[in-house]
Design a protein around this motif. Sequence first.
Motif, PDB file in Angstrom:
ATOM      1  N   LEU B  17      30.370 -29.975  24.497  1.00 18.52           N
ATOM      2  CA  LEU B  17      30.279 -28.569  24.912  1.00 18.52           C
ATOM      3  C   LEU B  17      31.078 -28.365  26.198  1.00 18.52           C
ATOM      4  O   LEU B  17      30.886 -29.084  27.171  1.00 18.52           O
ATOM      5  CB  LEU B  17      28.809 -28.180  25.142  1.00 18.52           C
ATOM      6  CG  LEU B  17      28.533 -26.718  25.476  1.00 18.52           C
ATOM      7  CD1 LEU B  17      28.918 -25.802  24.314  1.00 18.52           C
ATOM      8  CD2 LEU B  17      27.058 -26.517  25.837  1.00 18.52           C
ATOM      9  N   GLU B  19      32.196 -26.256  29.577  1.00 12.79           N
ATOM     10  CA  GLU B  19      31.596 -25.346  30.554  1.00 12.79           C
ATOM     11  C   GLU B  19      31.912 -23.887  30.184  1.00 12.79           C
ATOM     12  O   GLU B  19      31.050 -23.018  30.243  1.00 12.79           O
ATOM     13  CB  GLU B  19      32.133 -25.695  31.947  1.00 12.79           C
ATOM     14  CG  GLU B  19      32.003 -24.621  33.005  1.00 12.79           C
ATOM     15  CD  GLU B  19      30.584 -24.467  33.526  1.00 12.79           C
ATOM     16  OE1 GLU B  19      29.707 -25.255  33.136  1.00 12.79           O
ATOM     17  OE2 GLU B  19      30.354 -23.537  34.326  1.00 12.79           O
ATOM     18  N   CYS B  22      29.738 -21.843  27.688  1.00  6.37           N
ATOM     19  CA  CYS B  22      28.332 -21.535  27.964  1.00  6.37           C
ATOM     20  C   CYS B  22      28.074 -20.038  28.078  1.00  6.37           C
ATOM     21  O   CYS B  22      26.975 -19.557  27.772  1.00  6.37           O
ATOM     22  CB  CYS B  22      27.876 -22.220  29.242  1.00  6.37           C
ATOM     23  SG  CYS B  22      27.938 -24.006  29.121  1.00  6.37           S
ATOM     24  N   LEU B  25      26.476 -18.052  25.328  1.00  8.50           N
ATOM     25  CA  LEU B  25      25.118 -18.365  24.885  1.00  8.50           C
ATOM     26  C   LEU B  25      24.124 -17.713  25.840  1.00  8.50           C
ATOM     27  O   LEU B  25      24.068 -18.074  27.016  1.00  8.50           O
ATOM     28  CB  LEU B  25      24.916 -19.880  24.854  1.00  8.50           C
ATOM     29  CG  LEU B  25      25.893 -20.625  23.946  1.00  8.50           C
ATOM     30  CD1 LEU B  25      25.702 -22.118  24.075  1.00  8.50           C
ATOM     31  CD2 LEU B  25      25.716 -20.192  22.493  1.00  8.50           C
ATOM     32  N   LEU B  28      21.467 -20.124  27.632  1.00  9.43           N
ATOM     33  CA  LEU B  28      22.136 -21.089  28.510  1.00  9.43           C
ATOM     34  C   LEU B  28      22.737 -20.387  29.723  1.00  9.43           C
ATOM     35  O   LEU B  28      22.651 -20.889  30.847  1.00  9.43           O
ATOM     36  CB  LEU B  28      23.214 -21.847  27.727  1.00  9.43           C
ATOM     37  CG  LEU B  28      23.814 -23.061  28.419  1.00  9.43           C
ATOM     38  CD1 LEU B  28      22.729 -24.041  28.841  1.00  9.43           C
ATOM     39  CD2 LEU B  28      24.827 -23.762  27.511  1.00  9.43           C
ATOM     40  N   SER B  29      23.328 -19.221  29.530  1.00 10.08           N
ATOM     41  CA  SER B  29      23.927 -18.568  30.704  1.00 10.08           C
ATOM     42  C   SER B  29      22.850 -18.048  31.648  1.00 10.08           C
ATOM     43  O   SER B  29      23.031 -18.083  32.876  1.00 10.08           O
ATOM     44  CB  SER B  29      24.930 -17.484  30.297  1.00 10.08           C
ATOM     45  OG  SER B  29      24.401 -16.647  29.320  1.00 10.08           O
ATOM     46  N   ARG B  32      21.702 -21.089  33.487  1.00  3.44           N
ATOM     47  CA  ARG B  32      22.722 -21.451  34.471  1.00  3.44           C
ATOM     48  C   ARG B  32      22.549 -20.648  35.755  1.00  3.44           C
ATOM     49  O   ARG B  32      22.620 -21.172  36.866  1.00  3.44           O
ATOM     50  CB  ARG B  32      24.106 -21.183  33.860  1.00  3.44           C
ATOM     51  CG  ARG B  32      25.273 -21.524  34.749  1.00  3.44           C
ATOM     52  CD  ARG B  32      26.563 -21.013  34.140  1.00  3.44           C
ATOM     53  NE  ARG B  32      26.564 -19.550  34.021  1.00  3.44           N
ATOM     54  CZ  ARG B  32      27.396 -18.847  33.264  1.00  3.44           C
ATOM     55  NH1 ARG B  32      28.296 -19.464  32.517  1.00  3.44           N
ATOM     56  NH2 ARG B  32      27.343 -17.537  33.241  1.00  3.44           N
ATOM     57  N   HIS B  37      23.949 -25.066  39.827  1.00  2.33           N
ATOM     58  CA  HIS B  37      24.991 -25.086  38.810  1.00  2.33           C
ATOM     59  C   HIS B  37      26.252 -25.741  39.364  1.00  2.33           C
ATOM     60  O   HIS B  37      26.863 -25.223  40.299  1.00  2.33           O
ATOM     61  CB  HIS B  37      25.274 -23.638  38.364  1.00  2.33           C
ATOM     62  CG  HIS B  37      26.451 -23.521  37.434  1.00  2.33           C
ATOM     63  ND1 HIS B  37      27.273 -22.420  37.408  1.00  2.33           N
ATOM     64  CD2 HIS B  37      26.944 -24.377  36.504  1.00  2.33           C
ATOM     65  CE1 HIS B  37      28.218 -22.597  36.503  1.00  2.33           C
ATOM     66  NE2 HIS B  37      28.037 -23.769  35.950  1.00  2.33           N
ATOM     67  N   ASP B 232      21.058 -22.852  21.380  1.00  3.15           N
ATOM     68  CA  ASP B 232      20.636 -21.912  22.426  1.00  3.15           C
ATOM     69  C   ASP B 232      19.207 -21.440  22.159  1.00  3.15           C
ATOM     70  O   ASP B 232      18.396 -21.330  23.090  1.00  3.15           O
ATOM     71  CB  ASP B 232      21.599 -20.720  22.467  1.00  3.15           C
ATOM     72  CG  ASP B 232      21.516 -19.979  23.791  1.00  3.15           C
ATOM     73  OD1 ASP B 232      21.718 -20.632  24.847  1.00  3.15           O
ATOM     74  OD2 ASP B 232      21.227 -18.766  23.772  1.00  3.15           O
ATOM     75  N   THR B 256      23.320 -30.856  30.432  1.00  2.00           N
ATOM     76  CA  THR B 256      24.723 -31.253  30.534  1.00  2.00           C
ATOM     77  C   THR B 256      25.244 -31.590  29.141  1.00  2.00           C
ATOM     78  O   THR B 256      24.532 -31.451  28.153  1.00  2.00           O
ATOM     79  CB  THR B 256      24.913 -32.434  31.514  1.00  2.00           C
ATOM     80  OG1 THR B 256      26.298 -32.641  31.729  1.00  2.00           O
ATOM     81  CG2 THR B 256      24.300 -33.716  30.966  1.00  2.00           C
ATOM     82  N   PRO B 277      29.346 -28.448  31.093  1.00  2.65           N
ATOM     83  CA  PRO B 277      28.267 -27.797  31.832  1.00  2.65           C
ATOM     84  C   PRO B 277      27.427 -28.844  32.568  1.00  2.65           C
ATOM     85  O   PRO B 277      27.244 -29.948  32.072  1.00  2.65           O
ATOM     86  CB  PRO B 277      27.441 -27.099  30.744  1.00  2.65           C
ATOM     87  CG  PRO B 277      27.761 -27.815  29.478  1.00  2.65           C
ATOM     88  CD  PRO B 277      29.157 -28.342  29.628  1.00  2.65           C
TER      89      PRO B 277
END
Lengths: 492, 414
Positions: B17, B19, B22, B25, B28-29, B32, B37, B232, B256, B277
Amino acid sequence: MPDTRPNILFICTDQQRGDSLGCTGAGWAVSPNLDALAAEGALFRNCYVQNPVCSPSRASLFTGKYVANHGLYANGVPLAEDQRMFTKTLSEAGYDCGMIGKQHLAPCDTWRTEPRRDDGYRVFEWAHGPNHRALENDYHRWLRKTHPAIFARIFPDRGANENTEYSNQSRTGTPIDHVPKEAHYSHWVAERAIDFISHPRADAPFFLMANFFDPHHSFGAPQEFRDMIDADAIAPITTKPGELDEKPAPHRAYSEKSYSGTAPGFQEYTAEQIKEIRAQYWAMIALIDHEVGRILAALEVAGMAENTLVVFSSDHGEMLGNHQQLLKGPQLYDDLTRVPLIARWPREIAPGAEVSELVQWIDLPATFLAASGCAPAAGGQGASLLPLARGQAVDWRSWALCEYRYSGFATDPLIMTTMLRHGDWKLIVWHGEPACGTTRDGELYNLAEDPGELDNLYHRPEHAGQRRRMKALLRDAMAEAEDRSAPRARPW
Amino acid sequence: MTCPTRHNILWIVFDSLSETACAALPTLSAFRDSSLHFARAYAPSPEAGPARASLFTGLDMAAHGVWTEGVALPGRETTVAQRMADGGMGTWLVGRRQLAGASHWTTEHARPFEYAQFDWAHGPLHRSRQNAYLAWLEARAPEAYQEIFPAQPDPDATEISDRQRHALAALPEALGFNSWVGARVCAQLSQPAGGANCFGVAGLVVGETQGGAPNPHIPCETVDAGAMRQADAALAAMLERLDSTGLAERTAVVVTAARGALATSRGPMQDSALHVPLMIRMPGRAPRRTEAMVSTIDVAPTLYALADMPPPRRIQGRSLLDGTPRDWALSRLRSPDHRWQTALCMDRWKLVVTHGANGRAAHDSLFDLTEDPGEASNLAADPAHQDRLEQMVDRMIDARVALEDRTEPRIAKF
């Protein structure tokens, strides 16, 4: 069927420069036996060690790996238990293995005794050095028995670990260096090697590593060998006025003091004293040569010379006043990185062979294993030298690598250097961040035009292209030198 | 038993995946934005095996020796989970592990005392008889399972047909691999811990191969959009379960990926394949975004710090919590099936070296990641950048030296 595998006799000295023999350019050297050995076998003109100090260099020898891969990056670091020694492989193949003298695969300062490993030796007669006071110093045991008065005179107490750095601190030879040759460490090595050779096991070929401590400092030899050396015949030191001004800054510190500021430096000696140091150095080599002659004679007497691979080399060199420096350290001049290498095996190698290819110390264990008929070592990174010695056409690596990783006495910030030799060119990188806190710098030499490595071309604009080409090659060589020995059991 | 640790740790490891992926999603965002981060984290290899070995040991490939795909992590190394278990944590893993070759439906074993609960599954299309996901699917939805896999697997016939891929993709969301991972993690989080803190690993799989054979011509892969959506949603379920059980207040969540994923045709050292990520949500720690460059070899030491455990002697990464990020990252591709490459990211610059081999000369690519994040413009031949190029070459050599294995302690002067 009789066992036709060769015996292997590896005679290894400590701190002996590549150019220190008569046959390698020192016309003033007294080295008739070693010169004859070279004439009867193959002389390698360009053999480089993988590290310029003892313990890491020897770990590369025993494992066949570059320093980063055996992990013994500095004196005082033990070789990890899971690192396999080639002597173990030879022993498992039926060789009768022995080690006499200094080995240095584990820390040896103060009174430390080097522990045995899973090394495959039957005979292990260990003595880290003539002044080393470990209770298990086999040379001292021998000396106490054979020359009790000398032992009592030089070591009147029961052992004292202040002697640890005694020989490093000594500006001249120490008493044990000047004893009559019959009581000398180098004589003991030869005596024990002769004993080993003279009592072979009928059913097995042998591997013997005879480790001389000479011509390691302190700089002193028995008087009869000093008397053989004409100090005036020895070439003057290699340097030029202002040399240190065009070299990376740490060179000056290593001129003022040796061993990262802990031992007397070149600049603390008079020219006359340096001249005497050099004379004593070649006196030690004359002693080595004399004792090597006795070992080779014993081999002859035993009728084994024809089918014995005799290899002579050294774990690193000695600055010896050149470039206004003494002893060893992060400097990667040929003074430290190029060592003598002779291989004689009458049954396989034609007399008088000369090999100019760049070869490395990691090639030695590969050579021993190949000569013995063993498979190459898992993780071994060297290649057998036998094809080169036989004069066969062989695809050979075009470079040599030597890596110093604060391997000698540590400094703050730490110093790391890397040498790449390729063709006539030599690049030395003094690493900076993120490897270590030292200011990044470099050296570039054209050895064809400047064999003494006096003119540092690194910062000269007209050589920028060559400097960059060497850096590109260094990246490739370092990638090549990585450890990819873990088996790829599956495609993914 | 006294528990030496402060936190539970939930470690969510994506297979492949980038960075940059992200942002698409939602869970995930949002995660983050609520975490520490590390916006510039790089994997030490675009190959999964070496990168995962680094992630689970804190060692670079120069030390752990997993130099390409299919090489098993040598027995001398100790994984983070082994040490966590040794430190008294309840350890478990759900989903992918990949610290050994998995081709030919190879079953991967946990190490002794590594995981108390080992729900291992390399991916939905990996037909090891011990694939815990497929066992679950077969029990939960036998008809669907039969449709995808009508016959017992033949380990010598590892091809996955398009028909099988389509049948897998047509599974209801709730029966997908990542949904299974999420559900198993939620179940673990709901179990009474018996006083011990837990160290749980969720190995999500979003790469296009889905546990089947990778393309031998490309050392990296693209992502599967459906698997991403599912991952996600699984993340949302796991976070929700942490909240609903009250565990969130004493659980550190680390997200990660072992490596990035291909976004362009520019090869395995492109930024999306290496730039991954890296987010850490700790109870009581305010969210923060840092642009400092770090490597995923720093994740293992960070996990030790989160668990309040001393790092082992054999470690090369440094904890991301100690405030001095390394500011550089070195990545290597040493596959025997590909031209070797080395990449160094430092400051705004990225140098990619394609090594010389078999008479083919080395060549360099230099990118300005600030001005040119898409790596469209190679500055290596630009006369104006020759000094910059050499400086990056110098730093690459020094970074290579910095990562050599010097973990054996120096115990004496000589």
